[in-house]
Enzyme design. Structure first.
Site, short mmCIF file in Angstrom:
data_model
loop_
_atom_site.label_atom_id
_atom_site.label_comp_id
_atom_site.label_asym_id
_atom_site.label_seq_id
_atom_site.Cartn_x
_atom_site.Cartn_y
_atom_site.Cartn_z
N ALA A 291 50.81 13.08 19.78
CA ALA A 291 50.38 12.60 18.45
C ALA A 291 50.92 11.20 18.15
CB ALA A 291 50.86 13.58 17.38
N ASP B 64 55.26 10.00 26.78
CA ASP B 64 55.43 8.91 25.80
C ASP B 64 56.49 9.42 24.83
OD1 ASP B 64 55.08 6.63 24.32
OD2 ASP B 64 53.21 7.28 23.38
N GLY C 37 47.88 10.19 19.02
CA GLY C 37 46.76 10.23 19.94
C GLY C 37 46.24 8.89 20.43
N ASP D 10 56.49 22.68 22.56
CA ASP D 10 57.61 21.78 22.82
C ASP D 10 57.50 21.39 24.29
OD1 ASP D 10 60.09 20.66 23.51
OD2 ASP D 10 61.06 21.72 21.85
N LYS E 26 47.29 7.07 22.86
CA LYS E 26 47.18 7.07 24.32
C LYS E 26 46.33 8.23 24.80
CE LYS E 26 51.53 4.66 24.36
NZ LYS E 26 51.94 5.00 22.98
N CYS F 167 58.86 3.15 23.14
CA CYS F 167 58.62 1.89 22.41
C CYS F 167 59.97 1.37 21.90
CB CYS F 167 57.62 2.09 21.29
SG CYS F 167 58.09 3.34 20.12
N1 SAM Z 1 51.61 9.16 22.50
C1 SAM Z 1 51.49 8.93 21.09
C2 SAM Z 1 50.43 7.88 20.83
O1 SAM Z 1 50.16 7.06 21.72
O2 SAM Z 1 49.82 7.90 19.76
C3 SAM Z 1 52.80 8.54 20.45
C4 SAM Z 1 53.88 9.51 20.78
S1 SAM Z 1 55.33 9.29 19.83
C5 SAM Z 1 56.11 8.00 20.62
C6 SAM Z 1 56.27 10.68 20.31
C7 SAM Z 1 55.67 12.01 19.90
O3 SAM Z 1 56.39 13.03 20.57
C8 SAM Z 1 55.78 12.33 18.40
O4 SAM Z 1 54.53 12.70 17.92
C9 SAM Z 1 56.73 13.51 18.34
O5 SAM Z 1 56.43 14.42 17.31
C10 SAM Z 1 56.52 14.13 19.70
N2 SAM Z 1 57.63 14.93 20.21
C11 SAM Z 1 58.96 14.81 19.95
N3 SAM Z 1 59.64 15.73 20.64
C12 SAM Z 1 58.75 16.44 21.37
C13 SAM Z 1 58.84 17.54 22.25
N4 SAM Z 1 60.01 18.08 22.54
N5 SAM Z 1 57.71 18.01 22.79
C14 SAM Z 1 56.49 17.46 22.50
N6 SAM Z 1 56.34 16.44 21.65
C15 SAM Z 1 57.46 15.93 21.10
#
Ligand code: SAM
Length: 462
Positions: free
Chosen positions: A83, A148, A85, A132, A87, A201
């Site tokens: 999220a 990411d 989204g 997760d 990428k 990032c």
């Molecule tokens: N890839 C996304 C984009 O391009 O729009 C941005 C991702 S953002 C840097 C990191 C995401 O990882 C956040 O939405 C966060 O809620 C999620 N996140 C954090 N810990 C996580 C976990 N243990 N498992 C899956 N998602 C996780």
């Protein structure tokens, strides 16, 4: 800056539409499919083109990542932190919506934004899973995975008005542990020879080179040197008194001055063959009935038949528009998708949940009559040659405000409402006149577009 939604509109056509509205655009070297807004009468997020999902607002720095995963059409790809989204949707487009892209996200709140973007862009090969990533289920291997990772976000400083991120020692300990666990999980799930792209990032070496260095020390992976098509710096091999694996020089750092954008760190790993015996493919054909639903295949087949055929007929859609796509019934509704196989039945039990595959396309009213969703009508767009209406600006504004609009001719059944030549959603004739059935939130956003931006402005995507 935005990405053109490949597959739904040609970049030249989108540029022509926006330039006709007063936008001045330019292309970016090394970033095909992206356009930079040099000048515009309003934010590009307040255009019909954005509302329709013909573009995705995205920073130049984050737009670099997806192509570096090198996902090919037909592959099985995992996005472990998906999220909102940016990428995920980019990768799905690069895969030409073939194969399967599993988008995992842990935050329920952020999954809503992820779904909104996938549905707005009308992507058919994305399977969204609430999970997760650290405990992502075993059972099926992927060709590629993107991590990411959540991070301290130093590279987003400009977007946060210079407000510094949380850099306390306890946060750093926590986030680096999460990052490393996610990366190790991705490596475990990718097949030998497959690719893992680690992205943050932030500039903090503790979250970048240090994480990858520890993983390189004992995981079955090799680092693949990156050559980005845009200005960038190499990864660090030392920082202060810390020393990292010398191969980290092949990672890449994008600083804000490189692209006049945010910051990014990328490292691409290749999964080595560590002698683990190959498992039989755990990917299976996507079933017609969602697992656990109380419906037989024959009942699902008949629901699909009674739903799809009359709908296409009513809107004058050539059935060949749906070639290569499949239907899945879930909760009495039909989902349209482009995935030929999925891993769901093979996944180990755990705390994960399938949220969606493709998009919800058909529902049934209490009398069993099929109702195409707004997402389906928008996706079909120009393929709708019958049962269409073209409200003008005033009529559409009233419709979006929830008011009925008297229509000069008799309308039979549901209507695909078009504005400026594109289908925007479903209308229904009532005794009081035509009514819009576009959801309240989407109607509010479209009303802002129709009013030319004088109504509420929503923040851009990323
Ligand atoms: N890839 C996304 C984009 O391009 O729009 C941005 C991702 S953002 C840097 C990191 C995401 O990882 C956040 O939405 C966060 O809620 C999620 N996140 C954090 N810990 C996580 C976990 N243990 N498992 C899956 N998602 C996780």
């Amino acid at each position: 800056m935005f990405r053109v939604r490949e597959g739904r509109i040609a970049a030249s056509d989108l540029a022509a539409r926006l330039e006709a509205q007063g936008f001045r655009l330019r292309t970016l070297e090394g970033m095909p499919g992206f356009l930079q807004v040099e000048h515009g009468p309003r934010p590009v997020s307040l255009t019909l083109e954005h509302w329709l999902g013909l573009l995705y607002v995205q920073q130049a720095s984050t737009g670099i990542a997806a192509p570096q995963l090198q996902a090919q059409g037909g592959e099985r790809v995992l996005d472990l932190c998906a999220a909102p989204g940016g990428k995920t949707t980019h990768i799905a487009e690069l895969m030409r919506e073939t194969g399967a892209l599993v988008a995992a996200e842990v935050s329920e709140g952020r999954i809503r934004g992820l779904l909104g973007n996938i549905y707005r862009l009308g992507l058919t090969n994305v399977l969204v899973v609430a999970a997760d990533g650290r405990d992502f289920p075993d059972g099926a291997t992927f060709d590629r995975a993107l991590v990411d990772a959540p991070c301290s976000g130093e590279g987003t400083l400009r977007r946060r008005g210079g407000r510094p991120p949380d850099q306390s020692a306890s946060f750093l300990r926590h986030v680096t542990r999460v990052q490393e666990t996610l990366l190790r999980r991705a490596i475990r799930i990718v097949r030998p020879g497959g690719t893992i792209l680690y992205v943050t990032c932030t500039f903090a070496p503790e979250e970048n080179e240090a994480v990858v260095s520890r993983v390189l020390a004992d995981a079955p992976v090799e680092l693949e040197p990156l050559e980005l098509p845009v200005p960038h710096a190499r990864g660090l091999t030392a920082f202060g008194d810390q020393r990292f694996d010398a191969r980290l020089e092949g990672a890449a750092r994008v600083y804000p001055h490189h692209l006049d954008s945010g910051g990014l760190f990328l490292a691409r790993l290749r999964r080595l063959d560590d002698g683990t015996p190959a498992r039989p493919s755990a990917w299976r054909p996507v079933p017609q009935v969602f697992p656990g639903d109380a419906m037989t295949d024959a009942q699902a087949g008949s629901l699909i038949q009674t739903g799809v055929v009359p709908t296409l007929d009513h809107f004058g859609v050539d059935p060949s528009r749906l070639t290569d796509l499949g239907w899945m019934t879930r909760g009495g509704r039909l989902w349209l998708h482009g995935a030929t196989s999925w891993p769901v039945e093979s996944w180990s039990p755990g705390d994960w949940r399938v949220v969606s595959l493709g998009f919800r396309a058909l529902e049934f009213d209490p009398s069993g009559r099929p109702r195409p969703t707004n997402d389906l009508l928008q996706w079909l767009d120009g393929a709708c040659t019958g049962s269409t209406v073209d409200p003008d600006d005033r009529q559409l504004t009233e419709l979006l405000a929830g008011a009925p609009v008297a229509w000069p001719m008799e309308l039979s059944g549901l209507q695909a409402m078009r504005w400026r030549g594109r289908v925007v959603g479903r209308g229904v004739p009532t005794t009081a006149g035509l009514r819009s059935e576009i959801s309240k939130a989407r109607a509010r956003d479209l009303a802002a577009v129709v009013s030319g931006g004088s109504a509420e402005v929503r923040p851009a995507d990323d």
